[in-house]
Write an enzyme that holds these catalytic residues in place. Structure first.
Site, short mmCIF file in Angstrom:
data_model
loop_
_atom_site.label_atom_id
_atom_site.label_comp_id
_atom_site.label_asym_id
_atom_site.label_seq_id
_atom_site.Cartn_x
_atom_site.Cartn_y
_atom_site.Cartn_z
NE ARG A 40 -4.03 -1.96 0.26
CZ ARG A 40 -4.04 -2.87 -0.72
NH1 ARG A 40 -3.16 -2.82 -1.71
NH2 ARG A 40 -4.94 -3.82 -0.72
CD GLU A 41 2.76 2.87 -4.68
OE1 GLU A 41 3.36 1.97 -5.31
OE2 GLU A 41 2.22 3.84 -5.24
NE ARG A 57 -5.11 25.34 -5.48
CZ ARG A 57 -4.83 25.36 -4.19
NH1 ARG A 57 -3.57 25.30 -3.76
NH2 ARG A 57 -5.79 25.49 -3.31
CB ALA A 100 -9.46 25.96 1.10
CD GLU A 142 -5.74 29.27 5.30
OE1 GLU A 142 -5.78 30.03 4.31
OE2 GLU A 142 -4.69 28.75 5.70
CD GLU A 185 -7.11 31.46 0.78
OE1 GLU A 185 -8.19 31.26 0.18
OE2 GLU A 185 -6.20 30.62 0.84
N PRO A 236 -9.37 8.30 -0.68
CG PRO A 236 -11.40 7.27 -0.14
CD PRO A 236 -10.82 8.43 -0.91
N GLY A 237 -8.09 5.88 -1.29
CA GLY A 237 -7.31 4.73 -1.71
C GLY A 237 -5.85 4.81 -1.32
CD GLU A 259 -5.76 16.94 1.74
OE1 GLU A 259 -5.42 16.39 0.70
OE2 GLU A 259 -5.95 18.16 1.84
CD GLU A 310 -2.37 32.03 0.66
OE1 GLU A 310 -3.18 31.12 0.79
OE2 GLU A 310 -2.11 32.83 1.59
#
Lengths: 180, 180
Positions: free
Chosen positions: B36-37, B63, B75, B91, B95, B113-114, B118, B139
């Site tokens: 599992r990575e 991004r 966020a 935040e 921002e 979730p694989g 997070e 930023e």
């Protein structure tokens, strides 16, 4: 305003079976340098499979990062070079045994665009035919059907917490509303 | 059905400023071994800031993983030990310069979730007061307001593709519907 970050350097950290990790150096819009940690993932496809009674086929599986069983819509990783609709049909059949006469594309999303290059594509599958599931040898999951309305209530009570599942179900609800 | 995977070994690969990567060996429910990575991330908080005219404060920023400017709700990452509501207020102020008299928690989600540990938490902020933004020195972003209805239409046309933004806006719409 100029928002672009220019890549100055790339340090390859890890190439696994699924993810690739690097630490890149970028030039910010103000000319200063900064570091960006980057994870690349092949991406995947998820599918909201809705039967004629408005029930959705859901799967429960152990998710290693969270050490818990998670309720999700069927989904899987894209094979190299695989077309997204082919992946959708394949994963739906493998995990649930279903085939669908109607597929509508609900769009794609970036899972976490600050550090991760992964797209997940989502389909709505209808006019379903039930067959037999064909799981991968290292895949263990349980399938159940739950009414779409119940799932939306569960989302609003924070009882469904997988991102692609929340997006797929809420978009499916809105898509069906707009058809009527 | 037993779905649990037991951790047998852990190979630490990388500890960056933001993410931590390992390659773990697990024992599957059938007794076989698999790899599992795993990517660990501190998680974050996102906020749908809605004014009295039903406009939402949105940010555009570059991004790096996708090499594009992305339209998102405000966020940010959780600081170590930071309480999620404190992070939300911080935040939003950094921002957009906004403060909010009313915050409702819309829930949390697993981004992918694989392989990735997070969580992103989402709030709905209302009764807003406009102040001055205080961006971090690295930023760069632009703020604009867009009507919530327009944003929902954009989501359904696949023009908004950031996961937390899609979830936040669709949940906010459903939350407000249920208040009425």
């Amino acid at each position: 305003m100029n928002l672009i970050e220019k890549t100055i350097g790339k340090e390859e950290i890890f190439e696994g079976k699924i993810i690739k990790v690097s630490r890149d150096t970028v030039e910010l819009p103000n000319g200063e340098l900064a570091t960006r940690e980057l994870v690349e993932h092949p991406g995947g496809v998820a599918v909201v499979a809705l039967d004629n009674e408005q029930n959705v086929y859901m799967v429960r599986q152990f998710r290693y990062p969270f050490q818990q069983v998670v309720l999700e819509i069927p989904a899987g990783k894209l094979d190299p070079g695989e077309e997204i609709q082919v992946c959708c049909i394949r994963e739906l059949e493998e995990e649930t045994g279903l085939s669908a006469d109607r597929l509508d594309y609900l769009g794609r999303f970036m899972v976490s665009p600050g550090f991760c290059k992964e797209w997940i594509h989502i389909y709505l599958a209808r006019n379903l035919t039930v067959g037999k599931a064909h799981l991968d040898p290292d895949e263990f999951l349980e399938v159940e059907t739950i009414p779409l309305d119940t799932l939306i209530d569960m989302i609003m009570r924070d009882e469904i917490q997988d991102g692609k599942t929340v997006i797929g179900l809420l978009k499916a609800q809105e898509f069906i509303r707009r058809e009527q």
